[in-house]
Design an enzyme around this catalytic site. Structure first.
Site, PDB file in Angstrom:
ATOM      1  CB  SER A 267      47.850 -19.332  87.210  1.00 51.98           C
ATOM      2  OG  SER A 267      47.557 -20.632  87.966  1.00 51.98           O
ATOM      3  CE  LYS A 271      52.765 -21.376  91.069  1.00 53.45           C
ATOM      4  NZ  LYS A 271      51.466 -21.358  92.184  1.00 53.45           N
ATOM      5  CD1 TRP A 358      45.752 -25.054  93.486  1.00 52.08           C
ATOM      6  CD2 TRP A 358      45.126 -26.396  95.292  1.00 52.08           C
ATOM      7  NE1 TRP A 358      46.581 -25.919  93.331  1.00 52.08           N
ATOM      8  CE2 TRP A 358      46.371 -27.011  94.384  1.00 52.08           C
ATOM      9  CE3 TRP A 358      44.990 -26.954  96.395  1.00 52.08           C
ATOM     10  CZ2 TRP A 358      46.960 -28.238  94.754  1.00 52.08           C
ATOM     11  CZ3 TRP A 358      45.622 -28.222  96.772  1.00 52.08           C
ATOM     12  CH2 TRP A 358      46.521 -28.621  96.012  1.00 52.08           C
ATOM     13  CG  HIS A 408      42.918 -20.286  89.273  1.00 48.19           C
ATOM     14  ND1 HIS A 408      43.790 -19.584  90.002  1.00 48.19           N
ATOM     15  CD2 HIS A 408      43.545 -20.692  88.298  1.00 48.19           C
ATOM     16  CE1 HIS A 408      45.038 -19.957  89.636  1.00 48.19           C
ATOM     17  NE2 HIS A 408      44.969 -20.629  88.397  1.00 48.19           N
TER      18      HIS A 408
HETATM   19  C1  GTR Z   1      47.900 -25.482  89.472  1.00 45.12           C
HETATM   20  C2  GTR Z   1      48.934 -25.413  90.431  1.00 45.12           C
HETATM   21  C3  GTR Z   1      49.090 -23.875  90.786  1.00 45.12           C
HETATM   22  C4  GTR Z   1      48.876 -22.878  89.702  1.00 45.12           C
HETATM   23  C5  GTR Z   1      48.046 -23.428  88.496  1.00 45.12           C
HETATM   24  C6  GTR Z   1      47.979 -22.704  87.283  1.00 45.12           C
HETATM   25  O1  GTR Z   1      47.660 -26.796  89.033  1.00 45.12           O
HETATM   26  O2  GTR Z   1      48.688 -26.145  91.472  1.00 45.12           O
HETATM   27  O3  GTR Z   1      50.224 -23.778  91.494  1.00 45.12           O
HETATM   28  O4  GTR Z   1      49.996 -22.390  89.130  1.00 45.12           O
HETATM   29  O5  GTR Z   1      47.975 -24.631  88.297  1.00 45.12           O
HETATM   30  O6  GTR Z   1      49.111 -22.443  86.603  1.00 45.12           O
HETATM   31  O7  GTR Z   1      47.034 -22.928  86.316  1.00 45.12           O
END
Ligand code: GTR
Length: 430
Positions: A267, A271, A358, A408
């Protein structure tokens, strides 16, 4: 609501999740509504010259792409601090019922012990007869949250409040021990002959917008320069910088093969792993899990989270220059396939989850696909087909892709793909 969002931000139930949810309502998930876009060619220089040799890539194109990503998106980080030092404060060669070596290392970024620091928790197979290849990644829950071993030190860094999970007044308590072991299947990793290490990302820079006063920034942004300039490090670049400092330590550890360290993350930390692996070519392998916008997903597709959305919800993640692309993705001088290509010729694995819309799984896949020409320049194969592979099937060559069913998260199923890929690309010395 997906499980990982709910354990990262449970107490914010309607805080960030609410904002994300509201924004997700008008996000595009329809392939037919993806704007027509043209991706910048990784193999054409700013001057317009075609890159035809690996020397040209290494000497001209890679440096100019790195500079664009630094100045326009993540922000430039400083080098190795001259005062960097560490202390191994724990070592047990018969941990986890005798299956593992456990080490804990405190890495200090500045002079003395009072300033910013991070704790690296390491697990190594205790039967190893030589230095082992190693996975390094940041965690969301504190090192003690990744393991039920009572010897793992509880982080004293800022953490988002979550009383139900044992985080009160922004500090972790004993109750939060082991709350996310599933993301770190240590015994499976050790059984395959690898070591693994993790650091709480908030040790490096707490994940909220405080105008960069806390975390490691306090060493760099004093009264004369109160915050980073528009092209200096946002939090993702800062966390990535922390991973490089952990690698500085790992290169000195006699149990670890510093030339075979994979960087991995999920997540926002996916990145971060992507950016760390792009900037620091000492990382032998890069794995980016469900990283989405600002990670592996192509920005120009604008599926799920967009540049404007991410810069609005998380203004501290990228450098200030990135704000100028809010709603203007087509003006970006770069796109994320070029970030993947910056890892070339080292192996890189992009992983997605089917329900993680997402993060735009197809956009993550296409970034790996469009990075492939750079790998071919090095005589390495990547992804040959722009159709996504079936669920559960690791696909590709030195650039690879994997998508599983579900939501996710970073799961043991993902780890099996990481390990299979690492066996093929990093484990065995040539
Ligand atoms: C979300 C965000 C994503 C992702 C995620 C995470 O809210 O929109 O870009 O990074 O968090 O890190 O769990």
């Amino acid at each position: 609501m997906c499980r990982v969002y709910s354990w990262i931000f449970p107490s914010l139930s309607f805080g960030l999740i609410g904002v994300t949810w509201l924004m997700a309502q008008d996000a595009n998930y329809d392939e037919a509504l993806v704007p027509k876009y043209e991706l910048p060619d990784p193999l054409v220089t700013i001057k317009g010259d075609r890159v035809t040799t690996t020397e040209q890539w290494q000497q001209v194109r890679r440096p100019e792409l790195l500079r664009l990503f630094e100045e326009q998106m993540y922000g430039r980080a400083p080098g190795v601090p001259s005062q960097l030092h560490w202390e191994i404060f724990d070592e047990d060669r018969k941990a986890l019922d005798g299956l593992a070596v456990r080490k804990q290392v405190r890495i200090y970024f500045g002079p003395g012990k009072a300033g910013p620091k991070m704790d690296l928790l390491m697990w190594l197979p205790n039967q190893a007869t030589e230095r082992v290849p190693f996975f390094l990644g940041l965690n969301f829950v504190g090192n003690h949250g990744t393991s039920s071993d009572p010897a793992v030190r509880i982080t004293d860094s800022w953490m988002r409040d979550d009383p139900k999970a044992g985080v009160v007044q922004n500090r972790a308590t004993e109750e939060s021990r082991g709350r996310d072991q599933e993301s770190w299947p240590v015994l499976d990793i050790l059984a395959r002959g690898y070591g693994v290490g993790t650091i709480y990302y908030g040790d490096i820079d707490p994940d909220f917008d405080d105008q960069f006063h806390n975390g490691v920034h306090q060493l760099y942004h004093g009264p004369g320069q109160p915050r980073p300039t528009p092209e200096e490090w946002g939090s993702i670049a800062t966390w990535a910088w922390g991973l490089s400092r952990a690698l500085d330590y790992l290169e000195s550890d006699p149990d670890v093969d510093g030339k075979r360290v994979a960087v991995v993350g999920h997540s926002r930390l996916g990145k971060t792993a992507m950016w760390a692996g792009a900037v620091d070519d000492r990382f032998a392998l890069v794995i980016s899990n469900n990283s989405g916008c600002g990670g592996a997903a192509l920005s120009r597709r604008q599926v799920g989270e967009t540049v404007k959305r991410i810069n609005t919800s998380f203004p501290h993640w990228f450098c200030d220059n990135f704000q100028q692309y809010n709603g203007r993705e087509e003006h970006l001088p770069i796109d994320q396939h070029q970030l993947v290509a910056l890892v070339a010729p080292r192996p890189v694995l992009i992983t997605s989850a089917e329900e993680d819309r997402w993060a735009d799984p197809r956009g993550e896949f296409l970034a790996a696909y469009h990075a492939t020409p750079v790998y071919r320049l090095f005589g390495k194969e990547g992804l040959t087909d722009d159709e996504m592979p079936p669920l559960g099937q690791l696909t590709g060559g030195q650039v690879a892709y994997f998508i599983r069913s579900g939501e996710h998260a970073m799961t043991p199923v993902d780890w099996r793909a990481y390990l299979d890929f690492a066996d093929r690309t990093m484990k065995y010395k040539p």
